[in-house]
Design a protein around this motif. Structure first.
Motif, PDB file in Angstrom:
ATOM      1  N   ARG A 253      80.044  48.302  41.803  1.00  0.00           N
ATOM      2  CA  ARG A 253      79.301  48.556  43.044  1.00  0.00           C
ATOM      3  C   ARG A 253      78.911  50.032  43.152  1.00  0.00           C
ATOM      4  O   ARG A 253      77.832  50.376  43.643  1.00  0.00           O
ATOM      5  N   LYS A 254      79.806  50.924  42.684  1.00  0.00           N
ATOM      6  CA  LYS A 254      79.479  52.355  42.692  1.00  0.00           C
ATOM      7  C   LYS A 254      78.297  52.653  41.776  1.00  0.00           C
ATOM      8  O   LYS A 254      77.406  53.440  42.117  1.00  0.00           O
ATOM      9  N   LEU A 255      78.296  52.021  40.604  1.00  0.00           N
ATOM     10  CA  LEU A 255      77.192  52.219  39.662  1.00  0.00           C
ATOM     11  C   LEU A 255      75.877  51.719  40.247  1.00  0.00           C
ATOM     12  O   LEU A 255      74.833  52.372  40.128  1.00  0.00           O
ATOM     13  N   ILE A 256      75.938  50.563  40.902  1.00  0.00           N
ATOM     14  CA  ILE A 256      74.732  49.999  41.514  1.00  0.00           C
ATOM     15  C   ILE A 256      74.224  50.910  42.622  1.00  0.00           C
ATOM     16  O   ILE A 256      73.018  51.145  42.751  1.00  0.00           O
TER      17      ILE A 256
ATOM     18  N   LEU B 268      64.148  45.373  28.552  1.00  0.00           N
ATOM     19  CA  LEU B 268      63.108  46.331  28.936  1.00  0.00           C
ATOM     20  C   LEU B 268      63.715  47.701  29.237  1.00  0.00           C
ATOM     21  O   LEU B 268      63.178  48.734  28.826  1.00  0.00           O
ATOM     22  N   ARG B 269      64.834  47.712  29.950  1.00  0.00           N
ATOM     23  CA  ARG B 269      65.466  48.984  30.299  1.00  0.00           C
ATOM     24  C   ARG B 269      65.948  49.733  29.058  1.00  0.00           C
ATOM     25  O   ARG B 269      65.813  50.958  28.974  1.00  0.00           O
TER      26      ARG B 269
ATOM     27  N   CYS C 280      70.891  52.597  34.616  1.00  0.00           N
ATOM     28  CA  CYS C 280      70.493  51.186  34.695  1.00  0.00           C
ATOM     29  C   CYS C 280      71.109  50.376  33.553  1.00  0.00           C
ATOM     30  O   CYS C 280      71.647  49.277  33.770  1.00  0.00           O
ATOM     31  N   VAL C 281      71.021  50.905  32.338  1.00  0.00           N
ATOM     32  CA  VAL C 281      71.590  50.213  31.175  1.00  0.00           C
ATOM     33  C   VAL C 281      73.106  50.113  31.306  1.00  0.00           C
ATOM     34  O   VAL C 281      73.703  49.063  31.019  1.00  0.00           O
ATOM     35  N   LEU C 282      73.743  51.185  31.759  1.00  0.00           N
ATOM     36  CA  LEU C 282      75.197  51.171  31.952  1.00  0.00           C
ATOM     37  C   LEU C 282      75.592  50.145  33.011  1.00  0.00           C
ATOM     38  O   LEU C 282      76.600  49.440  32.862  1.00  0.00           O
TER      39      LEU C 282
END
Length: 237
Positions: A80-83, A9-10, A57-59
């Motif tokens: 964790r940084k990306l999140i 979906l993303r 989000c995709v990354l």
């Protein structure tokens, strides 16, 4: 089980935003040639925000897939940084700004469309593209909130960030008016200076309210989901 995986979906939403931006930028409108170009419109800024957000989000999904089962602490730290970045963008920009654009545009459009979207624009922007910019943003962001839990920052920090964005955009509009003598939106031409101050203040309050609504909705969705999972677990036991 979801009919369509959230990761798919993303990707689909990200591609749709790329398509909308490319089609919008390809339109030869006089407003695009004036000072500030497309960047003076909050709708376009919001499209960029949504595109960057879903790109993150995709990354994040790709990074999570690649680091799954890995014992590499550095990779986990980067994930964790990306999140954290994804969650911050959702809380402070994607949800409040996206909802603000949709609700304000259609409220003013239904009241008097010439205040925000003059009929002349129908000659340049097809209906599907108008809805892509001003309608689909809302269901897309609700889908993201429903499929993924996002950790909100403290309310004070979140509101400060949202208000900073709102005030920054107001100052940007004022600067464009100072340089061109024309307000970005026709509505602002019809009200006096004090009314504009009151209007800008109300908009800042409104986008802050949308931040709080997003926080409450996010907690409600995921607290309810947790309760359902706990109930199913108890039945199984």
């Amino acid at each position: 089980m979801a009919l369509i995986p959230s990761q798919i979906l993303r990707v689909a939403i990200l591609l749709s935003y790329f398509s909308i931006i490319c089609n919008y930028k390809a339109i030869d409108m006089p407003a695009h040639q004036t000072y500030g170009g497309s960047w003076k419109f909050l709708t376009f800024i919001d499209l960029v925000i949504q595109t960057v957000f879903f790109g993150v989000c995709v990354l994040t999904d790709l990074s999570s897939l690649l680091t799954k089962g890995s014992a590499n602490q550095e990779q986990e730290r980067q994930l964790r940084k990306l999140i954290s970045l994804r969650d911050w963008m959702m809380a402070v920009l994607a949800f409040p700004v996206g909802v603000f654009v949709v609700t304000m545009f259609w409220a003013l459009y239904l009241y008097d469309r010439d205040l925000v979207y003059p009929r002349l624009l129908d000659n340049f922007i097809p209906q599907w593209l108008n809805h892509g910019m001003h309608t689909t943003v809302l269901p897309f962001i609700i889908i993201e909130m429903r499929t993924t839990h996002h950790q909100y920052p403290s309310r004070l920090c979140g509101l400060l960030a949202v208000c900073t964005f709102a005030v920054g955009y107001v100052l940007w509009m004022c600067w464009v008016h100072n340089m061109t003598g024309v307000w970005v939106y026709p509505l602002l031409e019809h009200i006096g200076p004090m009314a504009r101050v009151a209007f800008f203040s109300c908009l800042t309050v409104l986008v802050s309210i949308y931040y709080i609504v997003g926080e409450i909705l996010n907690n409600y969705i995921w607290d309810s989901s947790k309760c359902v999972l706990d109930s199913d677990k108890d039945k199984t036991d």
